[in-house]
Write a protein that holds these residues in place. Structure first.
Motif, PDB file in Angstrom:
ATOM      1  N   LEU A 174       0.805  -1.226   0.000  1.00  0.00           N
ATOM      2  CA  LEU A 174       0.000   0.000   0.000  1.00  0.00           C
ATOM      3  C   LEU A 174       0.836   1.274   0.000  1.00  0.00           C
ATOM      4  CD1 LEU A 174      -2.780  -1.014   2.566  1.00  0.00           C
ATOM      5  CD2 LEU A 174      -2.864  -1.135   0.075  1.00  0.00           C
ATOM      6  N   GLY A 175       2.128   1.151   0.320  1.00  0.00           N
ATOM      7  CA  GLY A 175       2.988   2.323   0.374  1.00  0.00           C
ATOM      8  C   GLY A 175       4.046   2.348  -0.705  1.00  0.00           C
ATOM      9  N   LEU A 176       4.914   1.346  -0.711  1.00  0.00           N
ATOM     10  CA  LEU A 176       6.068   1.362  -1.606  1.00  0.00           C
ATOM     11  C   LEU A 176       5.697   1.162  -3.081  1.00  0.00           C
ATOM     12  CD1 LEU A 176       9.151   1.591  -1.811  1.00  0.00           C
ATOM     13  CD2 LEU A 176       9.254  -0.890  -1.581  1.00  0.00           C
ATOM     14  N   LEU A 177       4.898   0.148  -3.389  1.00  0.00           N
ATOM     15  CA  LEU A 177       4.564  -0.120  -4.807  1.00  0.00           C
ATOM     16  C   LEU A 177       3.862   1.057  -5.486  1.00  0.00           C
ATOM     17  CD1 LEU A 177       3.560  -3.893  -4.749  1.00  0.00           C
ATOM     18  CD2 LEU A 177       5.691  -2.863  -5.557  1.00  0.00           C
ATOM     19  N   PRO A 178       2.797   1.613  -4.888  1.00  0.00           N
ATOM     20  CA  PRO A 178       2.191   2.783  -5.549  1.00  0.00           C
ATOM     21  C   PRO A 178       3.125   3.988  -5.565  1.00  0.00           C
ATOM     22  CG  PRO A 178       1.049   2.281  -3.487  1.00  0.00           C
ATOM     23  CD  PRO A 178       2.015   1.180  -3.727  1.00  0.00           C
ATOM     24  N   SER A 179       3.984   4.108  -4.564  1.00  0.00           N
ATOM     25  CA  SER A 179       4.951   5.214  -4.539  1.00  0.00           C
ATOM     26  C   SER A 179       5.949   5.094  -5.686  1.00  0.00           C
ATOM     27  CB  SER A 179       5.699   5.250  -3.208  1.00  0.00           C
ATOM     28  OG  SER A 179       4.823   5.585  -2.163  1.00  0.00           O
ATOM     29  N   LEU A 180       6.380   3.875  -5.960  1.00  0.00           N
ATOM     30  CA  LEU A 180       7.295   3.666  -7.087  1.00  0.00           C
ATOM     31  C   LEU A 180       6.619   4.027  -8.407  1.00  0.00           C
ATOM     32  CD1 LEU A 180       9.063   0.331  -6.060  1.00  0.00           C
ATOM     33  CD2 LEU A 180      10.072   2.631  -6.144  1.00  0.00           C
ATOM     34  N   LEU A 181       5.351   3.668  -8.552  1.00  0.00           N
ATOM     35  CA  LEU A 181       4.615   4.044  -9.765  1.00  0.00           C
ATOM     36  C   LEU A 181       4.528   5.559  -9.899  1.00  0.00           C
ATOM     37  CD1 LEU A 181       1.696   1.447  -9.726  1.00  0.00           C
ATOM     38  CD2 LEU A 181       3.594   1.546 -11.345  1.00  0.00           C
ATOM     39  N   ILE A 182       4.250   6.233  -8.798  1.00  0.00           N
ATOM     40  CA  ILE A 182       4.183   7.693  -8.827  1.00  0.00           C
ATOM     41  C   ILE A 182       5.547   8.282  -9.161  1.00  0.00           C
ATOM     42  CG2 ILE A 182       3.904   9.741  -7.343  1.00  0.00           C
ATOM     43  CD1 ILE A 182       1.526   8.228  -6.051  1.00  0.00           C
ATOM     44  N   TYR A 183       6.574   7.715  -8.580  1.00  0.00           N
ATOM     45  CA  TYR A 183       7.935   8.213  -8.827  1.00  0.00           C
ATOM     46  C   TYR A 183       8.313   8.081 -10.299  1.00  0.00           C
ATOM     47  CZ  TYR A 183      12.996   8.674  -8.529  1.00  0.00           C
ATOM     48  OH  TYR A 183      14.292   9.071  -8.727  1.00  0.00           O
ATOM     49  N   TRP A 184       7.951   6.936 -10.916  1.00  0.00           N
ATOM     50  CA  TRP A 184       8.362   6.673 -12.290  1.00  0.00           C
ATOM     51  C   TRP A 184       7.470   7.315 -13.343  1.00  0.00           C
ATOM     52  CZ3 TRP A 184       9.250   1.082 -10.472  1.00  0.00           C
ATOM     53  CH2 TRP A 184      10.568   0.940 -10.051  1.00  0.00           C
ATOM     54  N   VAL A 185       6.237   7.604 -13.010  1.00  0.00           N
ATOM     55  CA  VAL A 185       5.322   8.152 -14.009  1.00  0.00           C
ATOM     56  C   VAL A 185       5.782   9.562 -14.408  1.00  0.00           C
ATOM     57  CG1 VAL A 185       3.625   9.233 -12.456  1.00  0.00           C
ATOM     58  CG2 VAL A 185       2.889   8.344 -14.644  1.00  0.00           C
ATOM     59  N   GLU A 186       5.647   9.830 -15.682  1.00  0.00           N
ATOM     60  CA  GLU A 186       5.995  11.159 -16.174  1.00  0.00           C
ATOM     61  C   GLU A 186       4.761  12.048 -16.063  1.00  0.00           C
ATOM     62  OE1 GLU A 186       7.197  13.335 -20.345  1.00  0.00           O
ATOM     63  OE2 GLU A 186       7.733  11.232 -20.100  1.00  0.00           O
ATOM     64  N   VAL A 187       4.908  13.119 -15.311  1.00  0.00           N
ATOM     65  CA  VAL A 187       3.797  14.047 -15.106  1.00  0.00           C
ATOM     66  C   VAL A 187       3.959  15.218 -16.063  1.00  0.00           C
ATOM     67  CG1 VAL A 187       2.596  15.526 -13.457  1.00  0.00           C
ATOM     68  CG2 VAL A 187       3.623  13.391 -12.687  1.00  0.00           C
ATOM     69  N   LYS A 188       2.914  15.440 -16.878  1.00  0.00           N
ATOM     70  CA  LYS A 188       2.928  16.564 -17.811  1.00  0.00           C
ATOM     71  C   LYS A 188       2.424  17.806 -17.087  1.00  0.00           C
ATOM     72  CE  LYS A 188       1.521  13.633 -21.625  1.00  0.00           C
ATOM     73  NZ  LYS A 188       0.439  13.424 -22.575  1.00  0.00           N
ATOM     74  N   HIS A 189       3.231  18.840 -17.144  1.00  0.00           N
ATOM     75  CA  HIS A 189       2.829  20.104 -16.527  1.00  0.00           C
ATOM     76  C   HIS A 189       2.606  21.125 -17.629  1.00  0.00           C
ATOM     77  CE1 HIS A 189       3.880  18.657 -12.556  1.00  0.00           C
ATOM     78  NE2 HIS A 189       5.016  18.219 -13.044  1.00  0.00           N
ATOM     79  N   GLY A 190       1.498  21.800 -17.549  1.00  0.00           N
ATOM     80  CA  GLY A 190       1.224  22.873 -18.498  1.00  0.00           C
ATOM     81  C   GLY A 190       1.789  24.175 -17.973  1.00  0.00           C
ATOM     82  N   THR A 191       1.413  25.224 -18.592  1.00  0.00           N
ATOM     83  CA  THR A 191       1.819  26.547 -18.126  1.00  0.00           C
ATOM     84  C   THR A 191       1.150  26.807 -16.777  1.00  0.00           C
ATOM     85  OG1 THR A 191      -0.045  27.659 -19.178  1.00  0.00           O
ATOM     86  CG2 THR A 191       1.974  27.398 -20.511  1.00  0.00           C
ATOM     87  N   VAL A 192       1.617  27.808 -16.079  1.00  0.00           N
ATOM     88  CA  VAL A 192       1.039  28.145 -14.775  1.00  0.00           C
ATOM     89  C   VAL A 192      -0.453  28.432 -14.921  1.00  0.00           C
ATOM     90  CG1 VAL A 192       1.093  29.818 -12.878  1.00  0.00           C
ATOM     91  CG2 VAL A 192       3.233  29.003 -13.878  1.00  0.00           C
ATOM     92  N   LYS A 193      -0.805  29.176 -15.971  1.00  0.00           N
ATOM     93  CA  LYS A 193      -2.210  29.511 -16.199  1.00  0.00           C
ATOM     94  C   LYS A 193      -3.034  28.258 -16.497  1.00  0.00           C
ATOM     95  CE  LYS A 193      -5.193  32.312 -19.155  1.00  0.00           C
ATOM     96  NZ  LYS A 193      -5.273  33.208 -20.305  1.00  0.00           N
ATOM     97  N   ALA A 194      -2.523  27.377 -17.355  1.00  0.00           N
ATOM     98  CA  ALA A 194      -3.234  26.146 -17.707  1.00  0.00           C
ATOM     99  C   ALA A 194      -3.419  25.247 -16.483  1.00  0.00           C
ATOM    100  CB  ALA A 194      -2.490  25.404 -18.808  1.00  0.00           C
TER     101      ALA A 194
END
Length: 192
Positions: A120-140
């Motif tokens: 419940l902690g490490l496995l989902p944390s690893l997925l979050i760590y490895w996933v690429e998060v797309k960030h838009g502009t500050v306004k978006a």
């Protein structure tokens, strides 16, 4: 994946996998039946919404991953103690944690605790760590977060409105059930 999607997925994960004690206790008061099933589902939706709002408000572009990982670890530990010891993680319990000596801490350590933290902690944390998060502009990003907040507030509002009779009794007569929500009550207690 966008920040908002990551927040929604994380909130759903927390409700589905870290709130067994909460829903177990709720079902004792509101047994699963045709008359209660809508309320029980709306309670899961409302709790997901509350967690989404909390995550939207405390995270930013640079803190989203560390905050989610920390919350997943806190929730996995809280879930273990709530499920296995029927403990409520309130401010007194948190004070006790910080005053516990090494011998007492070792006595609480078990293989089951390790499994909770891994699954419940490490496995989902690893997925979050490895996933690429797309960030838009500050306004978006700001607009996306506002939309998510508006949709979430509307969903919570209508969930409560539709089942207001149940929520009235839930909030008035069964206050201790709220202390079982994970990680919301644990985080509230830490702040307190």
């Amino acid at each position: 994946i966008t920040t908002t999607k990551l927040i929604v997925i994380s909130a759903i994960f927390l409700v589905l996998f870290d709130n067994f004690a909460f829903f177990r206790d709720v079902i004792e008061v509101y047994p699963v039946s045709w008359g209660n099933i809508g309320f029980l589902l709306s309670l899961a939706v409302a709790l997901t919404g509350v967690i989404i709002l909390m995550l939207v408000l405390i995270s930013s572009k640079y803190t989203i991953k560390p905050i989610l990982i920390l919350i997943l670890f806190i929730a996995s530990l809280a879930s273990y103690f709530m499920n296995n010891y029927n403990a409520v993680i309130d401010h007194t319990m948190i004070q006790n944690i910080f005053s516990t000596n090494v011998k007492e801490a070792v006595d609480l350590f078990s293989f089951k605790l390790v499994l909770y933290v891994l699954i419940l902690g490490l496995l989902p944390s690893l997925l979050i760590y490895w996933v690429e998060v797309k960030h838009g502009t500050v306004k978006a990003e700001f607009i996306l977060r506002l939309k998510l907040i508006a949709i979430t507030v509307a969903v919570i509002f209508f969930s409560v409105l539709i089942f207001s009779k149940f929520y009235t009794s839930f909030l008035r007569e069964h206050k201790p059930l709220r202390y079982r929500t994970n990680p919301t009550y644990s985080l509230y207690s830490m702040g307190k």
